[in-house]
Design a protein around this motif. Sequence first.
Motif, mmCIF file in Angstrom:
data_model
loop_
_atom_site.group_PDB
_atom_site.id
_atom_site.type_symbol
_atom_site.label_atom_id
_atom_site.label_comp_id
_atom_site.label_asym_id
_atom_site.label_seq_id
_atom_site.Cartn_x
_atom_site.Cartn_y
_atom_site.Cartn_z
ATOM 1 N N ASN A 113 -17.364 40.127 -16.067
ATOM 2 C CA ASN A 113 -16.635 39.488 -15.083
ATOM 3 C C ASN A 113 -14.875 40.430 -14.891
ATOM 4 O OD1 ASN A 113 -18.505 37.214 -14.285
ATOM 5 N ND2 ASN A 113 -17.180 35.551 -15.037
ATOM 6 N N ALA A 114 -15.280 40.664 -13.974
ATOM 7 C CA ALA A 114 -13.853 41.520 -13.666
ATOM 8 C C ALA A 114 -13.547 41.041 -11.851
ATOM 9 C CB ALA A 114 -13.833 43.083 -13.336
ATOM 10 N N VAL A 115 -11.959 41.805 -11.290
ATOM 11 C CA VAL A 115 -11.984 41.369 -10.018
ATOM 12 C C VAL A 115 -11.654 42.578 -8.807
ATOM 13 C CG1 VAL A 115 -9.885 39.769 -9.398
ATOM 14 C CG2 VAL A 115 -10.396 39.437 -11.184
ATOM 15 N N ARG A 116 -12.096 41.585 -8.031
ATOM 16 C CA ARG A 116 -11.368 42.754 -6.566
ATOM 17 C C ARG A 116 -11.438 42.103 -5.912
ATOM 18 N NH1 ARG A 116 -14.097 44.042 -1.499
ATOM 19 N NH2 ARG A 116 -13.978 46.549 -1.080
ATOM 20 N N ILE A 117 -10.075 42.144 -5.326
ATOM 21 C CA ILE A 117 -9.177 41.651 -4.195
ATOM 22 C C ILE A 117 -8.645 42.521 -3.016
ATOM 23 C CG2 ILE A 117 -8.255 39.375 -6.184
ATOM 24 C CD1 ILE A 117 -5.558 41.128 -5.859
ATOM 25 N N SER A 118 -9.534 41.547 -1.991
ATOM 26 C CA SER A 118 -8.733 42.473 -0.529
ATOM 27 C C SER A 118 -8.010 41.293 0.240
ATOM 28 C CB SER A 118 -10.077 42.717 -0.136
ATOM 29 O OG SER A 118 -9.734 43.667 0.788
ATOM 30 N N SER A 119 -6.325 42.233 0.250
ATOM 31 C CA SER A 119 -6.203 40.895 2.212
ATOM 32 C C SER A 119 -6.256 41.056 3.173
ATOM 33 C CB SER A 119 -4.549 42.081 1.675
ATOM 34 O OG SER A 119 -5.283 43.181 3.313
ATOM 35 N N VAL A 120 -6.379 39.567 2.872
ATOM 36 C CA VAL A 120 -7.400 39.407 4.321
ATOM 37 C C VAL A 120 -6.782 40.025 5.341
ATOM 38 C CG1 VAL A 120 -7.042 37.026 5.609
ATOM 39 C CG2 VAL A 120 -7.367 37.250 2.847
ATOM 40 N N THR A 170 4.038 33.148 -6.095
ATOM 41 C CA THR A 170 3.088 33.264 -4.785
ATOM 42 C C THR A 170 2.214 34.438 -4.774
ATOM 43 O OG1 THR A 170 4.974 34.248 -3.626
ATOM 44 C CG2 THR A 170 4.615 31.452 -3.441
ATOM 45 N N PHE A 171 2.141 35.427 -5.642
ATOM 46 C CA PHE A 171 1.299 36.323 -5.357
ATOM 47 C C PHE A 171 0.824 36.281 -5.136
ATOM 48 C CE2 PHE A 171 -1.273 40.003 -6.484
ATOM 49 C CZ PHE A 171 -0.238 41.369 -6.467
ATOM 50 N N PHE A 172 -0.685 34.633 -5.687
ATOM 51 C CA PHE A 172 -2.253 35.067 -5.569
ATOM 52 C C PHE A 172 -2.664 33.594 -4.905
ATOM 53 C CE2 PHE A 172 -2.400 36.857 -9.985
ATOM 54 C CZ PHE A 172 -2.593 38.189 -9.483
ATOM 55 N N ASP A 173 -1.294 33.494 -3.588
ATOM 56 C CA ASP A 173 -1.755 32.750 -2.797
ATOM 57 C C ASP A 173 -2.853 32.998 -1.592
ATOM 58 O OD1 ASP A 173 -0.066 30.745 -3.267
ATOM 59 O OD2 ASP A 173 2.104 31.042 -1.878
ATOM 60 N N ASP A 174 -3.439 32.279 -0.705
ATOM 61 C CA ASP A 174 -4.339 32.533 0.313
ATOM 62 C C ASP A 174 -4.554 33.738 1.174
ATOM 63 O OD1 ASP A 174 -5.181 30.036 -0.902
ATOM 64 O OD2 ASP A 174 -4.814 28.332 0.669
ATOM 65 N N ASP A 175 -4.012 35.229 0.586
ATOM 66 C CA ASP A 175 -3.959 35.743 1.737
ATOM 67 C C ASP A 175 -5.017 36.824 0.989
ATOM 68 O OD1 ASP A 175 -1.546 35.005 3.399
ATOM 69 O OD2 ASP A 175 -0.491 35.144 2.203
ATOM 70 N N TRP A 176 -5.657 36.285 -0.831
ATOM 71 C CA TRP A 176 -6.315 37.370 -0.787
ATOM 72 C C TRP A 176 -8.224 37.291 -0.933
ATOM 73 C CZ3 TRP A 176 -4.387 42.382 -1.612
ATOM 74 C CH2 TRP A 176 -3.258 42.437 -2.284
ATOM 75 N N SER A 177 -8.619 37.650 -0.162
ATOM 76 C CA SER A 177 -9.802 37.953 -0.821
ATOM 77 C C SER A 177 -10.629 37.802 -2.005
ATOM 78 C CB SER A 177 -10.663 37.929 0.601
ATOM 79 O OG SER A 177 -12.527 38.245 0.257
ATOM 80 N N TYR A 178 -11.650 37.167 -2.194
ATOM 81 C CA TYR A 178 -11.804 38.170 -3.296
ATOM 82 C C TYR A 178 -13.718 38.206 -3.093
ATOM 83 C CZ TYR A 178 -8.249 35.534 -6.428
ATOM 84 O OH TYR A 178 -7.319 35.575 -7.063
ATOM 85 N N TYR A 179 -14.290 39.030 -3.840
ATOM 86 C CA TYR A 179 -15.019 40.243 -3.474
ATOM 87 C C TYR A 179 -16.401 38.882 -3.463
ATOM 88 C CZ TYR A 179 -18.487 43.490 -1.763
ATOM 89 O OH TYR A 179 -19.105 44.297 -1.480
#
Length: 407
Positions: A92-99, A32-41
């Motif tokens: 392409n790369a990734v930046r995720i931020s806690s909601v 569940t690591f990538f469930d909806d609690d991350w915001s993708y930039y």
Amino acid sequence: MKPLVSFAAYAAIVPFVRAAGFNLLHNWQGSTFFDDDWSYYGSWDNLTLGDVNFVTRDVAFAQPQLTYVNAAGNAIVRVDNVSTVPQPYKRNAVRISSVETYGLGSLWVMDALHLPYGCSVWPAFWSQATKWPEGGQIDTLEQINMASSNQYALHTVDGCMASTSAPMSGILTDPDCGTEEPYKTQGCTVTEPNQASYGAAFAAGGGGVYATLLADSGVFIWFFPRANIPSDLSVSNPDSSPNPDSWGTPSASYPSSTCPTSTYFEPQHVIIDITLCGAWGGVPSTLNATCPGVPAGAPSNYCYTTYVAGDGSHYATAYFEIQYVRVWSNVTSASGGNSTSGSDASSSNISSTPSQSTTGSNPTTSGNSSSPGPSVSSRRGSALPIRTQRAALGALFGLIVAVVLLA
């Protein structure tokens, strides 16, 4: 007597942070690591001018997957190392931020087996307030290219200074945390002396743990190689209550005596990202420092044309493999916690732009006027650490011990 005096000084700076106990607020781990609690930039890197597209969630989970949980149950966050990127497109790369955001009294921890590294690679595990720089920024892990150890930093409005006498195992390289352009950009930096804190040596040693405490007494950061991870940060026991008092001298110490956290730091989003080249890693002279061979007089886009454009063969090691990210708090408030909900767009929500293609975006078209970033409005957290009778007695005892040892 030096070790005793150092311990006494440390105790005076970080007085009994565990007095109220730490409660688990969030555990990103497993399937569940990538469930909806991350915001993708969801935009090109308009923050550090890296040669990447920070993709949306949909693109990150499409092929080639840039965020996923592997067969071992660990979270992977990586750069696209499959696609061929023609000039002048970005990779392409990734930046995720806690909601949610986390304020004073919060402790966030990452246990990783592998960190991104390689020529042109610029990864970070860090935090930032919704309003920047007024709300502050904490770089727990940040490094570039083929550097051999991690660098810590704070970024704030002018006035915050790192203490030159605070006990820490790291080496203070710049005490000014201010961000006034163009003269001050790197923040108050501390170099981690452990050569297994980044790069190939980190992976070869089985990885390790980075922990950051944002307290009213200051900001304190620890690095633990795999063999020295405290038992209260075990992968298998997320419900443990960590005790930073037992962890020893921090790698980086920023006490409130020279940078009051209640003044310079608002609740923080926890962020994981990997960019390429950019305003730090891509400068030819900087690149040459850890990736020798950059020709004299190389053009400013040398990093991009040499590494980013073309096939993805340079990025086999440009990924995080994370066992968990956890956040605890020893703070309570009227609403029952110190995190703020991401549903409040005025304080913590980070929006996304429409999806990009999976092969990279043209730098002339990938950004737009609605590119997401920290909101211009924010509110300072009002929660304060609980001051129990135990804390008061403990602090008094600590001062008595310090006086005796220094006598």
